[in-house]
Write a protein that holds these residues in place. Structure first.
Motif, PDB file in Angstrom:
ATOM      1  N   UNK A 106       0.842  -1.209   0.000  1.00  0.00           N
ATOM      2  CA  UNK A 106       0.000   0.000   0.000  1.00  0.00           C
ATOM      3  C   UNK A 106       0.875   1.257   0.000  1.00  0.00           C
ATOM      4  N   UNK A 107       1.917   1.269   0.849  1.00  0.00           N
ATOM      5  CA  UNK A 107       2.797   2.436   0.911  1.00  0.00           C
ATOM      6  C   UNK A 107       3.481   2.674  -0.431  1.00  0.00           C
ATOM      7  N   UNK A 108       3.941   1.619  -1.059  1.00  0.00           N
ATOM      8  CA  UNK A 108       4.627   1.746  -2.347  1.00  0.00           C
ATOM      9  C   UNK A 108       3.681   2.271  -3.414  1.00  0.00           C
ATOM     10  N   UNK A 109       2.456   1.765  -3.441  1.00  0.00           N
ATOM     11  CA  UNK A 109       1.486   2.184  -4.455  1.00  0.00           C
ATOM     12  C   UNK A 109       1.019   3.626  -4.247  1.00  0.00           C
ATOM     13  N   UNK A 110       1.264   4.155  -3.048  1.00  0.00           N
ATOM     14  CA  UNK A 110       0.843   5.528  -2.755  1.00  0.00           C
ATOM     15  C   UNK A 110       2.034   6.449  -2.506  1.00  0.00           C
ATOM     16  N   UNK A 111       3.195   6.065  -3.032  1.00  0.00           N
ATOM     17  CA  UNK A 111       4.414   6.879  -2.962  1.00  0.00           C
ATOM     18  C   UNK A 111       4.764   7.280  -1.536  1.00  0.00           C
ATOM     19  N   UNK A 112       4.624   6.325  -0.617  1.00  0.00           N
ATOM     20  CA  UNK A 112       4.978   6.544   0.782  1.00  0.00           C
ATOM     21  C   UNK A 112       6.184   5.678   1.129  1.00  0.00           C
ATOM     22  N   UNK A 113       6.886   6.090   2.179  1.00  0.00           N
ATOM     23  CA  UNK A 113       7.977   5.286   2.690  1.00  0.00           C
ATOM     24  C   UNK A 113       7.424   4.209   3.636  1.00  0.00           C
ATOM     25  N   UNK A 114       7.981   2.992   3.609  1.00  0.00           N
ATOM     26  CA  UNK A 114       7.474   1.932   4.475  1.00  0.00           C
ATOM     27  C   UNK A 114       7.472   2.304   5.951  1.00  0.00           C
ATOM     28  N   UNK A 115       8.458   3.128   6.386  1.00  0.00           N
ATOM     29  CA  UNK A 115       8.526   3.468   7.804  1.00  0.00           C
ATOM     30  C   UNK A 115       7.481   4.488   8.231  1.00  0.00           C
ATOM     31  N   UNK A 116       6.689   4.983   7.278  1.00  0.00           N
ATOM     32  CA  UNK A 116       5.618   5.918   7.636  1.00  0.00           C
ATOM     33  C   UNK A 116       4.426   5.201   8.240  1.00  0.00           C
ATOM     34  N   UNK A 117       4.351   3.895   8.051  1.00  0.00           N
ATOM     35  CA  UNK A 117       3.229   3.106   8.563  1.00  0.00           C
ATOM     36  C   UNK A 117       3.778   1.913   9.341  1.00  0.00           C
ATOM     37  N   UNK A 118       3.206   1.685  10.508  1.00  0.00           N
ATOM     38  CA  UNK A 118       3.666   0.582  11.362  1.00  0.00           C
ATOM     39  C   UNK A 118       2.510  -0.360  11.670  1.00  0.00           C
TER      40      UNK A 118
END
Length: 221
Positions: A106-118
């Motif tokens: 989900x983070x990758x598909x929404x141009x987010x960094x993995x560490x933004x979500x835990x």
């Protein structure tokens, strides 16, 4: 001529031996009452390397004891089966890793960094049928960088290990009321996004499948 060979799957290598009866009448007949019948004396031994008959240096009981001891030693080296508690922990860990893969997707598909979500914890899950096979629906809690918790929905293939196993992963809104026949029957608390996007649960299933994720294919992992 009687050939005795042992191809042991236990890792024990036994030389094939050929038993040549030195006294066929003693081997073939039934001993009379009161007569002692010594099985270790009835044959000479031959090997492929040396076809000359010769008496055995060990008794049949001694050979049996050696084989049993080797088998016991080999079995003692096998890994022990996990306890029910260990299997449950492995199952939880496998599920957790699958949901982390979904969250990272989900983070990758929404141009987010993995560490933004835990990933925090899973609340409810259910396996459903759909277009193309079986899927797992799940609700789980995610913590953002601001410390706030939000509820997510995911649909993945059973035993998710790759990004390609993720069909959908998205945060849920308070008013999301997506429909799923199978979750409605077996997991009424599982929420689905109103906008759809998931493949499973759109048809009524007469005989719902068992949860493949609960099988013991990982017993010896």
């Amino acid at each position: 001529m009687h050939i005795l060979t042992e191809r042991s799957c236990l890792g024990l290598v036994v030389m094939p031996l050929i038993f040549t009866p030195s006294s066929p009448t003693r081997r073939d007949r039934v001993p009379r009452e009161g007569e002692k019948f010594f099985i270790d004396e009835f044959a000479g031994l031959e090997s492929w390397d040396d076809p000359t008959p010769r008496p055995s240096s060990m008794t049949l009981q001694e050979l049996t004891d050696i084989f049993v001891a080797a088998a016991d030693r080999q079995f003692s080296l096998r890994p022990k089966s996990p306890t029910p508690e260990e299997r449950m922990e492995r199952r939880k860990e496998r599920r957790r890793k699958g949901l982390i893969i979904a969250l990272n997707t989900y983070a990758k598909r929404n141009n987010m960094q993995p560490n933004e979500l835990e990933f925090v914890e899973e609340k409810v899950r259910n396996q459903v049928e759909g277009y193309g096979g079986l899927y797992v629906h799940s609700n789980f809690v995610v913590k953002g960088l601001d410390g706030r918790h939000s509820l997510f929905f995911s649909e993945v293939h059973p035993n998710c290990t790759l990004e390609n196993d993720v069909v959908l992963c998205a945060p849920l809104e308070e008013n999301d009321l997506g429909h799923c026949f199978e979750c409605g029957d077996r997991a009424k608390d599982l929420k689905h996004p109103s906008g759809g996007g998931y493949f499973g649960g759109h048809e009524k299933v007469m005989f719902p499948p068992g949860d493949l994720d609960d099988s013991e294919e990982e017993c010896f992992m």
